[in-house]
Design a protein around this motif. Structure first.
Motif, PDB file in Angstrom:
ATOM      1  N   GLN A   1      45.100  20.832  44.482  1.00  0.00           N
ATOM      2  CA  GLN A   1      45.625  22.169  44.783  1.00  0.00           C
ATOM      3  C   GLN A   1      47.007  22.121  45.438  1.00  0.00           C
ATOM      4  O   GLN A   1      47.915  22.861  45.052  1.00  0.00           O
ATOM      5  CB  GLN A   1      44.669  22.914  45.720  1.00  0.00           C
ATOM      6  CG  GLN A   1      43.362  23.300  45.081  1.00  0.00           C
ATOM      7  CD  GLN A   1      42.465  24.036  46.065  1.00  0.00           C
ATOM      8  OE1 GLN A   1      42.288  25.231  45.956  1.00  0.00           O
ATOM      9  NE2 GLN A   1      41.939  23.326  47.032  1.00  0.00           N
TER      10      GLN A   1
ATOM     11  N   MET B   1      45.164  28.690  39.558  1.00  0.00           N
ATOM     12  CA  MET B   1      44.081  29.687  39.586  1.00  0.00           C
ATOM     13  C   MET B   1      42.841  29.179  38.852  1.00  0.00           C
ATOM     14  O   MET B   1      41.719  29.350  39.338  1.00  0.00           O
ATOM     15  CB  MET B   1      44.569  31.005  38.944  1.00  0.00           C
ATOM     16  CG  MET B   1      45.495  31.794  39.843  1.00  0.00           C
ATOM     17  SD  MET B   1      46.453  33.027  38.940  1.00  0.00           S
ATOM     18  CE  MET B   1      45.197  34.104  38.343  1.00  0.00           C
TER      19      MET B   1
ATOM     20  N   PRO C   1      38.654  33.471  41.402  1.00  0.00           N
ATOM     21  CA  PRO C   1      39.276  33.153  42.700  1.00  0.00           C
ATOM     22  C   PRO C   1      39.933  34.358  43.361  1.00  0.00           C
ATOM     23  O   PRO C   1      41.150  34.504  43.342  1.00  0.00           O
ATOM     24  CB  PRO C   1      40.303  32.074  42.333  1.00  0.00           C
ATOM     25  CG  PRO C   1      40.668  32.365  40.922  1.00  0.00           C
ATOM     26  CD  PRO C   1      39.483  33.018  40.274  1.00  0.00           C
TER      27      PRO C   1
ATOM     28  N   ARG D   1      41.172  26.505  40.920  1.00  0.00           N
ATOM     29  CA  ARG D   1      40.443  27.128  42.028  1.00  0.00           C
ATOM     30  C   ARG D   1      39.144  27.769  41.510  1.00  0.00           C
ATOM     31  O   ARG D   1      38.098  27.684  42.151  1.00  0.00           O
ATOM     32  CB  ARG D   1      41.353  28.182  42.673  1.00  0.00           C
ATOM     33  CG  ARG D   1      40.810  28.811  43.933  1.00  0.00           C
ATOM     34  CD  ARG D   1      40.938  27.891  45.131  1.00  0.00           C
ATOM     35  NE  ARG D   1      40.376  28.508  46.303  1.00  0.00           N
ATOM     36  CZ  ARG D   1      40.398  27.997  47.510  1.00  0.00           C
ATOM     37  NH1 ARG D   1      40.962  26.827  47.723  1.00  0.00           N
ATOM     38  NH2 ARG D   1      39.848  28.611  48.529  1.00  0.00           N
ATOM     39  N   ALA D   2      39.247  28.405  40.346  1.00  0.00           N
ATOM     40  CA  ALA D   2      38.068  29.050  39.760  1.00  0.00           C
ATOM     41  C   ALA D   2      36.988  28.000  39.479  1.00  0.00           C
ATOM     42  O   ALA D   2      35.801  28.236  39.719  1.00  0.00           O
ATOM     43  CB  ALA D   2      38.456  29.776  38.473  1.00  0.00           C
TER      44      ALA D   2
ATOM     45  N   MET E   1      47.574  33.847  45.679  1.00  0.00           N
ATOM     46  CA  MET E   1      47.850  33.069  44.474  1.00  0.00           C
ATOM     47  C   MET E   1      47.854  33.992  43.237  1.00  0.00           C
ATOM     48  O   MET E   1      48.751  33.916  42.392  1.00  0.00           O
ATOM     49  CB  MET E   1      46.703  32.053  44.376  1.00  0.00           C
ATOM     50  CG  MET E   1      46.742  31.039  43.343  1.00  0.00           C
ATOM     51  SD  MET E   1      45.311  29.928  43.619  1.00  0.00           S
ATOM     52  CE  MET E   1      43.938  30.997  43.219  1.00  0.00           C
ATOM     53  N   CYS E   2      46.878  34.881  43.181  1.00  0.00           N
ATOM     54  CA  CYS E   2      46.785  35.810  42.040  1.00  0.00           C
ATOM     55  C   CYS E   2      47.887  36.865  42.115  1.00  0.00           C
ATOM     56  O   CYS E   2      48.406  37.311  41.081  1.00  0.00           O
ATOM     57  CB  CYS E   2      45.417  36.490  42.012  1.00  0.00           C
ATOM     58  SG  CYS E   2      44.089  35.338  41.718  1.00  0.00           S
TER      59      CYS E   2
ATOM     60  N   THR F   1      40.727  42.655  41.686  1.00  0.00           N
ATOM     61  CA  THR F   1      41.574  42.577  40.494  1.00  0.00           C
ATOM     62  C   THR F   1      42.497  43.798  40.425  1.00  0.00           C
ATOM     63  O   THR F   1      43.694  43.669  40.127  1.00  0.00           O
ATOM     64  CB  THR F   1      40.709  42.490  39.213  1.00  0.00           C
ATOM     65  OG1 THR F   1      39.853  41.364  39.347  1.00  0.00           O
ATOM     66  CG2 THR F   1      41.557  42.339  37.967  1.00  0.00           C
TER      67      THR F   1
ATOM     68  N   PHE G   1      50.988  35.379  40.762  1.00  0.00           N
ATOM     69  CA  PHE G   1      50.844  35.274  39.302  1.00  0.00           C
ATOM     70  C   PHE G   1      51.068  36.640  38.642  1.00  0.00           C
ATOM     71  O   PHE G   1      51.814  36.750  37.660  1.00  0.00           O
ATOM     72  CB  PHE G   1      49.450  34.736  38.960  1.00  0.00           C
ATOM     73  CG  PHE G   1      49.208  34.574  37.489  1.00  0.00           C
ATOM     74  CD1 PHE G   1      49.645  33.442  36.822  1.00  0.00           C
ATOM     75  CD2 PHE G   1      48.554  35.551  36.760  1.00  0.00           C
ATOM     76  CE1 PHE G   1      49.434  33.281  35.459  1.00  0.00           C
ATOM     77  CE2 PHE G   1      48.338  35.414  35.400  1.00  0.00           C
ATOM     78  CZ  PHE G   1      48.776  34.268  34.748  1.00  0.00           C
TER      79      PHE G   1
ATOM     80  N   ASN H   1      51.134  28.329  38.207  1.00  0.00           N
ATOM     81  CA  ASN H   1      50.368  29.263  39.037  1.00  0.00           C
ATOM     82  C   ASN H   1      49.009  29.529  38.375  1.00  0.00           C
ATOM     83  O   ASN H   1      47.960  29.527  39.032  1.00  0.00           O
ATOM     84  CB  ASN H   1      51.178  30.563  39.140  1.00  0.00           C
ATOM     85  CG  ASN H   1      50.749  31.446  40.292  1.00  0.00           C
ATOM     86  OD1 ASN H   1      49.625  31.382  40.742  1.00  0.00           O
ATOM     87  ND2 ASN H   1      51.638  32.279  40.758  1.00  0.00           N
TER      88      ASN H   1
ATOM     89  N   GLU I   1      43.363  32.888  47.871  1.00  0.00           N
ATOM     90  CA  GLU I   1      43.118  33.161  46.441  1.00  0.00           C
ATOM     91  C   GLU I   1      43.799  34.457  46.011  1.00  0.00           C
ATOM     92  O   GLU I   1      44.363  34.549  44.919  1.00  0.00           O
ATOM     93  CB  GLU I   1      41.606  33.206  46.180  1.00  0.00           C
ATOM     94  CG  GLU I   1      40.972  31.823  46.326  1.00  0.00           C
ATOM     95  CD  GLU I   1      39.465  31.832  46.344  1.00  0.00           C
ATOM     96  OE1 GLU I   1      38.862  32.895  46.115  1.00  0.00           O
ATOM     97  OE2 GLU I   1      38.873  30.767  46.629  1.00  0.00           O
TER      98      GLU I   1
END
Lengths: 402, 270
Positions: free
Chosen positions: B5, B53, B64, B56-57, B73-74, B134, B77, B49, B70
């Motif tokens: 990571q 993800m 994630p 991590r998932a 990070m998203c 999300t 992205f 990126n 997390e």
């Protein structure tokens, strides 16, 4: 007055004021702001403003919704001109069909009129969102005025009364304050409480199984409530709130002789005032008994530290023993009675649909007047300038300019 | 795999920095052709990126979106992905000089937070989490892009940067508005899914927890933006300033509240 109450200026002032008050309330950490008269006044004023504004905009929506080919006037003022020939007209049809426009066409002796529109449903989006907000706020007000809740503490295999406010809210008019230990007509019988682990051995959930009795009638048998999955009975929701373990033990000999139910991980002073007793649940499920000597300054010295099983007897000083009987797991459930949740959920659903409608794209109209022996006049209508220009650009690329 | 990571995060950060520098150099040196290279590097950063993800998932065996690391990070992205799409559609490559620094700052912040994998508390073990977070990621990504476009607008309007260095003011303004127009419904869905989930988990749709209150404040700011734009005709500078205020609310909701105003969402700080 009505004009002012339904004005966008007032709406903007109210939105800014609510946001401003919320900012201050979070920074000073004062939650009472949200139930204060000024804040609630702003919310009520906003609700009225939104209601009037929504009503005021309805005729405009109706006009836009019903627009069709009859709304094309004969004058071509404000229209862009393209060369009037079969090829251009065919190209225009192709463009409209490819763009999935809804097309109406009317042919007369001297001219052909075309009315094409797209994303009609998106016209509803802002209105639907406004109605959704009105419904959500209304539901919120009903919830605010009708919600009653309280905690219920229960050992497994025991009965626990529902809180009095809840008993009254569910219509038990005979509900009266009761003495500690007395059983009311409305109670929960905790049948089981379990900590559920996932495949990695981590806590996944806490589950309580219970029977519910209301007015001496058992209305729920073996109901189950867990985190994220409360049990619903009519207007009553039963949530898994907390849990823990108590430990039952008997002390024999000395001043402390007697039966006890002791909480987890807490020091319990013995009668001599110098020693404390503690039961502590370990992560592997075993139970640790500890006896400490505590001096006047609070310093602790461990005298006994022993893992115990039910039935174990441990001498804690000369002539004094403690027998560990069993652990008594308990659960704390939150019982809530309220009306209005359905209204709020309906408002949420409507708001989600409205949000989806926004993404359909902007409503646009293309009005065409094609003279049989003349130019093709086209007018594009869209509130979004960028979309408007993009359509005009596409038409310019595909048709010969007149 | 867990050890991968950090190198991936560093690689992502370096790529974002490189992309930013290329965009900046293209403006400074007045060499627009370099932007294409900057854009390719931005895509590479986004791919790294994305790999982070996915890693991590796999590590958490799920989506994630469970904690601040997390989410951040998203968020980065979503921002770079939105930019890469919008940049192609509206020829906004030069705006990369304002977008990439946000991705860089987010990546640096990610280096500072705890990235260890902790068991998820039971209240967070819900399908609502995926929908709620999300929606937040998409909304925040679009708002961040709107913010960058607004900064570009104000700089272009004020400074002596040549006309061809940055896109036209009208385009910056319109695309910034479009981003808010796309993002606000996602923010609405985020608030709704959060409220429904809170009703199931905590027994109340709304608790005036600082995080949810600030999410509502953010929603009010952007609702204000859309209304003044549609009805009062606020465009250009005024709209850009409002978009900046809105993004300040986003950042405060995301990071500020987690550290400064503890509440029911405090676990996000980790």
């Amino acid at each position: 007055m009505l004009k002012f109450l339904s004005s966008i200026g007032l709406a903007l002032f109210l939105i800014a004021s609510m946001a401003g008050m919320a900012v201050i309330a979070t920074i000073v950490g004062n939650d009472s702001v949200y139930t204060s008269v000024p804040f609630l006044g702003l919310v009520v004023a906003f609700w009225l403003n939104l209601l009037l504004c929504t009503i005021k905009l309805l005729p405009q929506l109706k006009i836009m919704w019903r627009r069709n080919i009859t709304d094309i006037t004969d004058t071509t003022l404000g229209y862009d001109c393209y060369v009037g020939n079969e090829e251009n007209l065919a190209q225009l049809h192709k463009y409209l069909q490819k763009g999935k426009y809804h097309i109406e066409e009317e042919q007369k002796e001297t001219q052909t009129k075309i009315f094409a529109k797209k994303n009609k449903l998106s016209l509803l989006a802002p209105h639907m969102l406004h109605v959704a907000i009105l419904i959500i706020l209304l539901g919120g007000a009903v919830i605010f005025m009708t919600t009653t809740s309280g905690g219920v503490f229960g050992y497994v295999d025991s009965e626990s009364n529902l809180p009095m406010s809840v008993r009254q809210a569910i219509g038990d008019k005979s509900a009266e304050p009761i003495e500690r230990g007395e059983k009311s007509d409305d109670y929960l019988s905790v049948q089981d409480f379990q900590t559920v682990y996932d495949e990695k051995g981590q806590i996944d959930n806490w589950v309580t199984r219970f029977d519910l009795t209301i007015d001496q009638q058992q209305v729920v048998t073996n109901g189950e409530t867990k985190v994220n999955a409360p049990y619903r009975y009519q207007n009553m929701m039963i949530y898994q709130n907390s849990y823990g373990n108590h430990y039952e033990a008997i002390i024999t000999g000395g001043e402390d002789a007697g039966g006890y139910v002791l909480p987890d991980g807490q020091h319990n002073f013995l009668a001599d005032g110098e020693k404390t007793l503690m039961f502590k649940g370990l992560s592997d499920g075993r139970v640790l008994l500890k006896v400490f000597k505590v001096d006047t300054e609070g310093a602790e010295e461990v005298l006994i530290g022993q893992v115990v099983e039910p039935g174990d007897i441990v001498a804690i000083e000369e002539g004094v023993t403690i027998e560990y009987l069993r652990s008594k797991p308990y659960t704390i459930l939150e019982v809530k009675v309220s009306k209005g949740s359905g209204i709020v959920l309906f408002g949420f659903l409507l708001a989600c649909v409205a949000s989806l409608l926004f993404w359909l794209g902007r409503y646009r109209e293309i009005m065409v007047i094609a003279e049989n022996e003349g130019n093709i006049a086209i007018k594009v209508v869209c509130k979004n300038k960028m979309v408007l220009e993009s359509i005009q650009k596409e038409l310019d690329q595909q048709l010969q300019k007149g | 795999m867990e050890q991968l990571q950090l190198p991936l995060l560093w690689a992502m950060l370096c790529t974002y920095i490189a992309s930013f520098m290329l965009y900046a150099f293209s403006i400074w040196a007045k060499r627009p052709q370099i932007r294409a290279f900057g854009s390719q590097i931005a895509w590479l950063g986004m791919v790294l990126n994305g790999v982070l993800m996915v890693l991590r998932a796999l590590l958490i065996n799920g989506i994630p979106l469970n904690n601040g690391f997390e989410f951040g990070m998203c968020f980065a992205f979503a921002l770079v992905l939105t930019f890469n799409i919008v940049e192609r559609k509206f020829d906004l490559a030069a705006v990369g000089v304002f977008v990439l620094p946000i991705a860089v700052v987010l990546s640096i912040w990610l280096l500072s937070v705890d990235m260890s994998i902790m068991p998820l508390m039971p209240a967070l073990r819900s399908y609502w989490l995926s929908f709620h977070v999300t929606a937040a990621v998409i909304a925040y990504g679009t708002f961040a892009l709107s913010f960058a476009l607004s900064i570009a607008y104000l700089i272009k309007e004020k400074s002596s940067i040549k006309e061809d260095s940055l896109p036209q003011l009208q385009v910056l303004d319109e695309v910034s508005y479009k981003m808010i127009f796309i993002g606000l419904p996602f923010l609405t869905i985020m608030l709704i899914t959060g409220a429904v989930w809170a009703e199931y988990a905590w027994g109340s749709f709304w608790s005036w927890d600082p995080k949810e209150t600030w999410a509502l404040i953010t929603w009010l700011v952007y609702a204000f933006y859309l209304h003044v734009r549609f009805i009062k005709g606020w465009k250009g500078r005024k709209a850009a300033l409002l978009s900046i205020i809105g993004f300040a609310a986003v950042i405060f909701t995301f990071i500020g509240v987690s550290y400064l105003l503890p509440g029911m969402h405090s676990y996000l700080a980790g």
